[in-house]
Design a protein around this motif. Structure first.
Motif, PDB file in Angstrom:
ATOM      1  N   ILE A 108     -17.667  41.597 -11.052  1.00  0.00           N
ATOM      2  CA  ILE A 108     -17.710  42.464 -10.302  1.00  0.00           C
ATOM      3  C   ILE A 108     -16.769  41.648  -9.449  1.00  0.00           C
ATOM      4  CG2 ILE A 108     -19.902  43.250  -8.816  1.00  0.00           C
ATOM      5  CD1 ILE A 108     -16.107  45.257  -9.999  1.00  0.00           C
ATOM      6  N   ASP A 109     -17.663  40.405  -8.527  1.00  0.00           N
ATOM      7  CA  ASP A 109     -17.040  39.489  -7.134  1.00  0.00           C
ATOM      8  C   ASP A 109     -15.993  39.448  -7.184  1.00  0.00           C
ATOM      9  OD1 ASP A 109     -19.946  40.327  -6.314  1.00  0.00           O
ATOM     10  OD2 ASP A 109     -21.515  38.512  -7.504  1.00  0.00           O
ATOM     11  N   LEU A 161     -13.411  40.338  -9.017  1.00  0.00           N
ATOM     12  CA  LEU A 161     -12.466  41.343  -8.193  1.00  0.00           C
ATOM     13  C   LEU A 161     -12.216  41.742  -6.428  1.00  0.00           C
ATOM     14  CD1 LEU A 161     -10.646  43.001 -10.093  1.00  0.00           C
ATOM     15  CD2 LEU A 161     -11.360  45.015  -9.319  1.00  0.00           C
ATOM     16  N   ASP A 162     -13.396  41.623  -5.735  1.00  0.00           N
ATOM     17  CA  ASP A 162     -13.630  41.981  -4.414  1.00  0.00           C
ATOM     18  C   ASP A 162     -13.179  40.313  -3.780  1.00  0.00           C
ATOM     19  OD1 ASP A 162     -14.411  42.213  -2.746  1.00  0.00           O
ATOM     20  OD2 ASP A 162     -16.757  41.504  -2.108  1.00  0.00           O
ATOM     21  N   PHE A 165      -9.630  40.819  -3.866  1.00  0.00           N
ATOM     22  CA  PHE A 165      -8.917  41.501  -2.578  1.00  0.00           C
ATOM     23  C   PHE A 165      -9.024  40.954  -1.338  1.00  0.00           C
ATOM     24  CE2 PHE A 165      -9.419  46.012  -4.658  1.00  0.00           C
ATOM     25  CZ  PHE A 165      -9.183  46.279  -5.418  1.00  0.00           C
ATOM     26  N   GLU A 176      -6.567  38.170  -0.476  1.00  0.00           N
ATOM     27  CA  GLU A 176      -5.396  38.825  -0.745  1.00  0.00           C
ATOM     28  C   GLU A 176      -4.861  39.120   1.118  1.00  0.00           C
ATOM     29  OE1 GLU A 176      -3.916  42.276  -3.148  1.00  0.00           O
ATOM     30  OE2 GLU A 176      -2.797  41.178  -4.694  1.00  0.00           O
ATOM     31  N   ARG A 177      -6.206  39.825   1.365  1.00  0.00           N
ATOM     32  CA  ARG A 177      -6.577  40.257   3.002  1.00  0.00           C
ATOM     33  C   ARG A 177      -6.205  39.245   3.939  1.00  0.00           C
ATOM     34  NH1 ARG A 177      -9.882  43.978   1.074  1.00  0.00           N
ATOM     35  NH2 ARG A 177     -11.691  43.202   2.337  1.00  0.00           N
ATOM     36  N   ARG A 226      -2.821  40.251 -11.033  1.00  0.00           N
ATOM     37  CA  ARG A 226      -3.760  39.673 -12.262  1.00  0.00           C
ATOM     38  C   ARG A 226      -4.089  39.463 -13.150  1.00  0.00           C
ATOM     39  NH1 ARG A 226      -6.227  45.858 -15.774  1.00  0.00           N
ATOM     40  NH2 ARG A 226      -8.426  45.211 -15.804  1.00  0.00           N
ATOM     41  N   GLU A 249      -9.274  36.427 -17.158  1.00  0.00           N
ATOM     42  CA  GLU A 249     -10.115  37.319 -18.192  1.00  0.00           C
ATOM     43  C   GLU A 249     -10.486  36.667 -19.538  1.00  0.00           C
ATOM     44  OE1 GLU A 249     -11.544  41.549 -18.108  1.00  0.00           O
ATOM     45  OE2 GLU A 249     -10.272  41.906 -16.041  1.00  0.00           O
ATOM     46  N   ALA A 263     -18.473  50.028  -7.136  1.00  0.00           N
ATOM     47  CA  ALA A 263     -19.147  48.729  -7.835  1.00  0.00           C
ATOM     48  C   ALA A 263     -19.617  47.339  -7.296  1.00  0.00           C
ATOM     49  CB  ALA A 263     -17.622  47.808  -8.360  1.00  0.00           C
ATOM     50  N   LYS A 264     -19.990  48.276  -5.862  1.00  0.00           N
ATOM     51  CA  LYS A 264     -20.647  46.963  -5.648  1.00  0.00           C
ATOM     52  C   LYS A 264     -20.810  47.207  -3.518  1.00  0.00           C
ATOM     53  CE  LYS A 264     -19.828  41.579  -4.015  1.00  0.00           C
ATOM     54  NZ  LYS A 264     -18.708  40.499  -3.657  1.00  0.00           N
ATOM     55  N   HIS A 272      -7.867  48.623   0.913  1.00  0.00           N
ATOM     56  CA  HIS A 272      -7.311  47.916  -0.062  1.00  0.00           C
ATOM     57  C   HIS A 272      -6.963  48.813  -1.207  1.00  0.00           C
ATOM     58  CE1 HIS A 272      -6.618  44.234  -0.997  1.00  0.00           C
ATOM     59  NE2 HIS A 272      -5.800  44.262  -1.597  1.00  0.00           N
ATOM     60  N   ARG A 281      -5.678  48.609  -5.357  1.00  0.00           N
ATOM     61  CA  ARG A 281      -4.763  48.823  -5.974  1.00  0.00           C
ATOM     62  C   ARG A 281      -4.667  49.066  -7.111  1.00  0.00           C
ATOM     63  NH1 ARG A 281      -4.577  41.557  -6.786  1.00  0.00           N
ATOM     64  NH2 ARG A 281      -4.846  42.187  -8.824  1.00  0.00           N
ATOM     65  N   GLU A 301      -6.520  47.879 -10.069  1.00  0.00           N
ATOM     66  CA  GLU A 301      -7.817  47.880 -10.679  1.00  0.00           C
ATOM     67  C   GLU A 301      -9.107  48.592  -9.531  1.00  0.00           C
ATOM     68  OE1 GLU A 301      -5.587  45.518  -9.840  1.00  0.00           O
ATOM     69  OE2 GLU A 301      -6.006  43.335 -10.698  1.00  0.00           O
ATOM     70  N   GLY A 302      -9.183  48.632  -8.591  1.00  0.00           N
ATOM     71  CA  GLY A 302      -9.176  49.381  -7.665  1.00  0.00           C
ATOM     72  C   GLY A 302      -9.527  48.941  -6.402  1.00  0.00           C
ATOM     73  N   ALA A 303     -10.831  49.546  -4.989  1.00  0.00           N
ATOM     74  CA  ALA A 303     -10.607  50.244  -3.875  1.00  0.00           C
ATOM     75  C   ALA A 303     -11.508  49.095  -3.040  1.00  0.00           C
ATOM     76  CB  ALA A 303      -9.686  51.410  -3.766  1.00  0.00           C
ATOM     77  N   THR A 304     -11.052  48.797  -1.829  1.00  0.00           N
ATOM     78  CA  THR A 304     -12.433  48.961  -1.109  1.00  0.00           C
ATOM     79  C   THR A 304     -12.225  49.777  -0.051  1.00  0.00           C
ATOM     80  OG1 THR A 304     -11.933  46.585  -1.206  1.00  0.00           O
ATOM     81  CG2 THR A 304     -12.958  46.709   0.498  1.00  0.00           C
ATOM     82  N   PHE A 337     -17.139  48.658  -2.315  1.00  0.00           N
ATOM     83  CA  PHE A 337     -15.961  48.437  -2.885  1.00  0.00           C
ATOM     84  C   PHE A 337     -16.172  49.035  -4.633  1.00  0.00           C
ATOM     85  CE2 PHE A 337     -14.274  45.663  -6.869  1.00  0.00           C
ATOM     86  CZ  PHE A 337     -13.643  44.877  -6.212  1.00  0.00           C
ATOM     87  N   ALA A 370     -14.856  50.191  -8.171  1.00  0.00           N
ATOM     88  CA  ALA A 370     -13.211  50.015  -9.370  1.00  0.00           C
ATOM     89  C   ALA A 370     -13.134  50.988 -10.085  1.00  0.00           C
ATOM     90  CB  ALA A 370     -14.526  48.574 -10.275  1.00  0.00           C
ATOM     91  N   GLN A 397      -9.191  50.240 -15.664  1.00  0.00           N
ATOM     92  CA  GLN A 397      -8.107  49.005 -15.536  1.00  0.00           C
ATOM     93  C   GLN A 397      -9.052  47.945 -15.736  1.00  0.00           C
ATOM     94  OE1 GLN A 397      -5.483  49.159 -15.350  1.00  0.00           O
ATOM     95  NE2 GLN A 397      -5.507  51.850 -14.416  1.00  0.00           N
ATOM     96  N   SER A 398     -10.965  48.120 -16.351  1.00  0.00           N
ATOM     97  CA  SER A 398     -10.972  47.358 -17.449  1.00  0.00           C
ATOM     98  C   SER A 398     -11.778  47.096 -18.654  1.00  0.00           C
ATOM     99  CB  SER A 398     -13.042  47.612 -16.260  1.00  0.00           C
ATOM    100  OG  SER A 398     -13.346  48.323 -16.464  1.00  0.00           O
ATOM    101  N   ARG A 399     -12.609  46.409 -19.043  1.00  0.00           N
ATOM    102  CA  ARG A 399     -12.548  46.570 -20.400  1.00  0.00           C
ATOM    103  C   ARG A 399     -12.837  47.457 -21.156  1.00  0.00           C
ATOM    104  NH1 ARG A 399     -13.687  39.978 -21.586  1.00  0.00           N
ATOM    105  NH2 ARG A 399     -13.965  40.729 -20.025  1.00  0.00           N
TER     106      ARG A 399
END
Lengths: 132, 162
Positions: free
Chosen positions: A41-42, A44-45, A48, A51-52, A60, A66, B71-72, B96, B98, B100-103, B121, B123, B127-129
């Protein structure tokens, strides 16, 4: 465009925040998973945050694909990445330094390709491409 | 016990921010143990309230079609204790979004005082498996979290109380 050093500093700061590591743990060759303890999960973090931080779009699977090979026997045989697989890696990840990996291309070592300097190189390529 | 840590949404700006309120009664079950004689709201539950407020904000952005899961929590700072009798406000801003997720960045306020700051954060599960494990049923937005957003819309129609 920011200098190589500026990009590296920003990438380091991003990783400190995303992975809760100390700044002195961040070295160019530090691996995200092995040395810095990143979990799935990190990644993806981190995407993000980059990007910012840099004002860019990271599609992706571009920075952290992946599953590159998905068990394709053309790409992996006996636990090693084949020549065709290496060519695929070079094409998908032109920002990765494969020189060491190529001498012993074990599938399990792919995660070690993802280092702090890999991210910095990727960002540099991205920002450079954006200017053209 | 019902797992809802928001009493009412005060303000909702789609894809931007949300504010929600939670009034803490001494009758809340958790105050019996946390702690006898010193009723302090557990930090984890304040994070849950922030995550519910943020989760509704993130869920609404895609019409509640995504399974939005926490998620985190990359950052959480606790500045002060929150006690029974306090009214806390969850203030959440979308940083943020997207596929796949958001913050989100969130604050817990008691009046003007800042009690908690956190980054959360989320997810999007499909969008994941993981879709193969969880299927199509959206177990996150089963009703309660969405109904609370319906409440804010109803509240908007109510005449001002004098």
């Amino acid at each position: 465009m920011p200098s190589t050093e500026e990009i590296y500093q920003k990438v380091s700061a991003t990783l400190v925040e995303a992975l809760n590591v100390d700044e002195e743990d961040i070295k160019p060759t530090a691996t995200l998973q092995g040395d810095l303890g990143a979990e799935s999960i990190d990644f993806l973090d981190i995407v993000f945050r980059l990007e910012r931080e840099f004002g860019i779009k990271i599609p992706r699977d571009e920075l952290f694909p992946e599953s590159i090979f998905q068990g394709d026997p053309d790409f992996v045989a006996d636990g090693k990445v084949t020549d065709k697989g290496l060519a695929e890696l070079r094409q998908r990840m032109p920002f990765a330094d494969l020189s060491k990996f190529e001498s012993n291309p074990e599938v399990g070592a792919i995660s070690d390709l993802f280092t702090v300097e890999l991210i910095a190189r990727y960002i540099q390529g991205k920002l450079g491409a954006g200017r053209n | 016990m019902r797992w809802i840590w928001i009493d009412r949404i005060l303000e909702f700006k789609p894809k931007q921010s949300a504010r929600a309120v939670k009034c803490l009664s001494l009758a809340e079950d958790f105050f019996a143990d946390h702690f006898p004689g010193w009723p302090v709201m557990p930090g984890a539950l304040m994070l849950e309230g922030l995550a519910q407020t943020g989760g509704i904000l993130v869920g609404e952005a895609n019409d509640f079609k995504e399974k939005v899961i926490l998620a985190k929590i990359p950052k959480a700072v606790f500045h002060r204790e929150v006690l029974a009798g306090d009214e806390i406000v969850y203030d959440v801003e979308l940083l943020h979004l997207r596929k796949e997720g958001a913050t989100v960045a969130g604050k817990v306020l008691v009046g003007a005082a800042l009690a908690v700051e956190a980054e959360i954060f989320f997810a999007h599960l499909d969008q994941s498996r993981s879709q193969q494990f969880f299927g199509d049923h959206n177990f996150v937005f089963t009703g309660e979290l969405q109904r609370i957003l319906g409440l804010v819309r109803e509240a908007g129609k109510r005449p001002e109380q004098s």
